[in-house]
Design an enzyme around this catalytic site. Structure first.
Site, PDB file in Angstrom:
ATOM      1  N   GLU A  93       0.842  -1.201   0.000  1.00  0.00           N
ATOM      2  CA  GLU A  93       0.000   0.000   0.000  1.00  0.00           C
ATOM      3  C   GLU A  93       0.875   1.249   0.000  1.00  0.00           C
ATOM      4  OE1 GLU A  93      -3.058  -0.176  -1.197  1.00  0.00           O
ATOM      5  OE2 GLU A  93      -3.687  -1.491   0.416  1.00  0.00           O
ATOM      6  N   ASP A  99       3.042   2.245  -4.779  1.00  0.00           N
ATOM      7  CA  ASP A  99       3.064   2.404  -6.253  1.00  0.00           C
ATOM      8  C   ASP A  99       3.746   3.701  -6.680  1.00  0.00           C
ATOM      9  OD1 ASP A  99       0.827   3.900  -5.393  1.00  0.00           O
ATOM     10  OD2 ASP A  99      -0.542   3.094  -6.926  1.00  0.00           O
ATOM     11  N   GLY A 118     -12.659   2.443  -0.969  1.00  0.00           N
ATOM     12  CA  GLY A 118     -11.257   2.096  -1.163  1.00  0.00           C
ATOM     13  C   GLY A 118     -11.078   0.953  -2.147  1.00  0.00           C
ATOM     14  N   SER A 128     -11.595   1.481  -5.412  1.00  0.00           N
ATOM     15  CA  SER A 128     -11.260   2.115  -6.667  1.00  0.00           C
ATOM     16  C   SER A 128     -12.364   2.196  -7.707  1.00  0.00           C
ATOM     17  CB  SER A 128     -10.077   1.381  -7.271  1.00  0.00           C
ATOM     18  OG  SER A 128      -9.097   2.309  -7.422  1.00  0.00           O
ATOM     19  N   SER A 129     -13.471   2.744  -7.264  1.00  0.00           N
ATOM     20  CA  SER A 129     -14.551   2.977  -8.210  1.00  0.00           C
ATOM     21  C   SER A 129     -14.096   3.976  -9.281  1.00  0.00           C
ATOM     22  CB  SER A 129     -15.775   3.511  -7.486  1.00  0.00           C
ATOM     23  OG  SER A 129     -15.407   4.550  -6.610  1.00  0.00           O
ATOM     24  N   SER A 130     -13.202   4.882  -8.920  1.00  0.00           N
ATOM     25  CA  SER A 130     -12.779   5.886  -9.907  1.00  0.00           C
ATOM     26  C   SER A 130     -11.939   5.246 -11.014  1.00  0.00           C
ATOM     27  CB  SER A 130     -12.053   7.047  -9.239  1.00  0.00           C
ATOM     28  OG  SER A 130     -10.975   6.585  -8.491  1.00  0.00           O
ATOM     29  N   ASP A 146      -4.304   1.147  -9.213  1.00  0.00           N
ATOM     30  CA  ASP A 146      -5.744   0.930  -9.386  1.00  0.00           C
ATOM     31  C   ASP A 146      -6.104   0.754 -10.860  1.00  0.00           C
ATOM     32  OD1 ASP A 146      -5.492   1.515  -6.762  1.00  0.00           O
ATOM     33  OD2 ASP A 146      -6.653   3.369  -6.813  1.00  0.00           O
ATOM     34  N   TYR A 150      -3.777  12.544   1.115  1.00  0.00           N
ATOM     35  CA  TYR A 150      -3.122  11.561   0.228  1.00  0.00           C
ATOM     36  C   TYR A 150      -1.956  12.223  -0.495  1.00  0.00           C
ATOM     37  CZ  TYR A 150      -2.387   8.207  -3.575  1.00  0.00           C
ATOM     38  OH  TYR A 150      -1.825   7.318  -4.456  1.00  0.00           O
TER      39      TYR A 150
HETATM   40  C1  GLA Z   1      -5.133   4.866  -3.910  1.00  0.00           C
HETATM   41  C2  GLA Z   1      -4.327   5.278  -5.139  1.00  0.00           C
HETATM   42  C3  GLA Z   1      -3.312   4.220  -5.537  1.00  0.00           C
HETATM   43  C4  GLA Z   1      -2.476   3.772  -4.346  1.00  0.00           C
HETATM   44  C5  GLA Z   1      -3.369   3.464  -3.146  1.00  0.00           C
HETATM   45  C6  GLA Z   1      -2.570   3.173  -1.904  1.00  0.00           C
HETATM   46  O1  GLA Z   1      -5.953   3.782  -4.209  1.00  0.00           O
HETATM   47  O2  GLA Z   1      -5.171   5.535  -6.225  1.00  0.00           O
HETATM   48  O3  GLA Z   1      -2.492   4.680  -6.586  1.00  0.00           O
HETATM   49  O4  GLA Z   1      -1.501   4.722  -4.037  1.00  0.00           O
HETATM   50  O5  GLA Z   1      -4.258   4.527  -2.850  1.00  0.00           O
HETATM   51  O6  GLA Z   1      -1.829   2.016  -2.061  1.00  0.00           O
END
Ligand code: GLA
Length: 387
Positions: free
Chosen positions: A33, A36, A123, A125-127, A172, A222
């Site tokens: 986590e 990336d 969390g 990742s709908s986007s 994501d 973030y």
């Molecule tokens: C979000 C971001 C990802 C990653 C995660 C944390 O989902 O979109 O790129 O950094 O947080 O691992």
């Protein structure tokens, strides 16, 4: 979510004609986590939930007519409008269309209606599911499918950076585009090499517990976390002009200690988490190869601890869910995704599953007045055209 549902809305809201239908999933991440954007490793998989969109060229030069089925919200805008639409969901369409144009796809006006079953703000990742779904459609309708999967991943990420205010990494969008049913993927975010790992943990299962605390990454801490990591790299690079330091991936524990005083305790803690997480992903790969799920779980708990205490992206509700997992002897549990709300991901033995879920519902409800939502993880396929 089914095609007929999306299609019926598309027909109703536009001119009665049908288009093509595309689907893209959300994702889970076993471990890795906030690594990336630090050039590290991640271990995601696509899920069986996501976004479905029906799309069709509408014959105009650059007018987009968009309908968000779940929100019952219609927005029309022009691609040539330098500001784009204000509705946050429509900005994903506007952004990805402009990013696809940059890649040479001659995007013209189109109609689009979409719906999703990946929970918003959980969390998962709908986007990214939206970005990759819309990109897949535009590539097909206007681009002869010439844009590569990796370029679609990068266009999704650029959409977040340039139109949505989140300086995210590539995990994501990668998972949403490249996902494969039954497989997790280990991605090296620096070289972009990846490997599919069939994931059938005998005797265990993965379950998400959604705190229903909505996480919101835009304009949020973030980006501050990312800045902290980059600041540490800058200081290490200045001390070592002989080396090349692009991300924390290039930095050692000793180098981090050398700059501790000058970067300050907060940035130091952020980087400490990232270096530890890099090692944990590799340990998890070895453990998976040996079928050692107890080890995988131990790493997950360590990640939670780091995300909570050092990276500081947890919240009270997520820490509580993690504690409930510990109390129920769940093998591994941690915050999943960007943090600041959303889900924990739990690796739990089949024989403990029912008791764990029952206890989590009861205790969470007693404390917060509602139960966490429970999603059993089914690892599904990546972006695709349905018809
Ligand atoms: C979000 C971001 C990802 C990653 C995660 C944390 O989902 O979109 O790129 O950094 O947080 O691992």
């Amino acid at each position: 979510m089914d095609i007929d549902f999306v299609r019926s809305r598309f027909i109703k809201h536009f001119d009665g004609k049908t288009g093509n239908v595309y689907a893209s999933p959300g994702r889970i991440n076993l471990i890795g986590e906030h690594t990336d954007y630090n050039g590290g490793f991640v271990f995601p998989g696509a899920v069986d939930k996501g976004v479905m969109a029906e799309m069709r060229a509408n014959g105009t030069e650059d007018t987009v007519m968009a309908y968000a089925i779940d929100l019952k919200d219609r927005v029309d805008f022009k691609l040539s409008d330098p500001d784009g639409p204000r509705a946050s969901w429509a900005r994903y369409i506007y952004g990805i269309a402009l990013e696809m144009k940059k890649l040479g796809v001659p995007v013209k006006g189109f109609n689009i209606a979409f719906a999703g079953d990946v929970p918003l703000g959980a969390g998962m990742s709908s986007s990214a599911a939206m970005e990759s779904c819309f990109a897949c459609g535009l590539n097909d309708i206007f681009g002869d499918n010439k844009v590569s999967q990796w370029d679609i991943v990068l266009a999704g990420q650029a959409t977040e950076h340039n139109y949505c205010g989140v300086n995210c990494g590539i995990m994501d969008q990668f998972a949403s585009v490249f996902g494969k049913a039954g497989c997790l993927m280990r991605l090296d975010c620096r070289s972009r090499e990846f490997e599919y790992f069939p994931f059938k943990p005998d005797g265990y299962r993965l379950v998400l517990l959604d705190s229903v605390v909505k996480h919101q990454l835009a304009g949020s801490p973030y980006n501050d976390r990312r800045n902290s990591c980059e600041n540490v790299v800058k200081h290490i690079a200045a001390k070592h002009p002989e080396g090349t330091f692009e991300t924390l991936r290039d930095c050692t524990w000793e180098q981090l200690d050398e700059v501790r005083a000058e970067v300050g305790e907060e940035d130091y803690k952020r980087a400490k988490f990232v270096l530890g997480e890099k090692d944990r992903v590799l340990a998890v790969c070895d453990a998976l190869n040996e079928g050692d799920y107890e080890k995988v779980g131990e790493m997950m708990y360590q990640t939670h601890e780091g995300l909570s205490k050092d990276y500081e992206v947890s919240c009270e509700e997520l820490d509580f869910l993690n504690q409930i997992a510990r109390d129920n002897h769940v093998t591994g549990s941690r915050i999943m995704g960007g943090g600041f709300g959303g889900c924990t991901i739990n690796l739990v033995r089949n024989d403990l599953y029912r008791q764990f879920i029952a206890d989590a519902k009861k205790r969470f409800n007693e404390k917060y007045g509602h139960e966490p939502k429970v999603y059993d993880v089914v690892i599904g396929d990546g972006s695709r055209k349905l018809c």
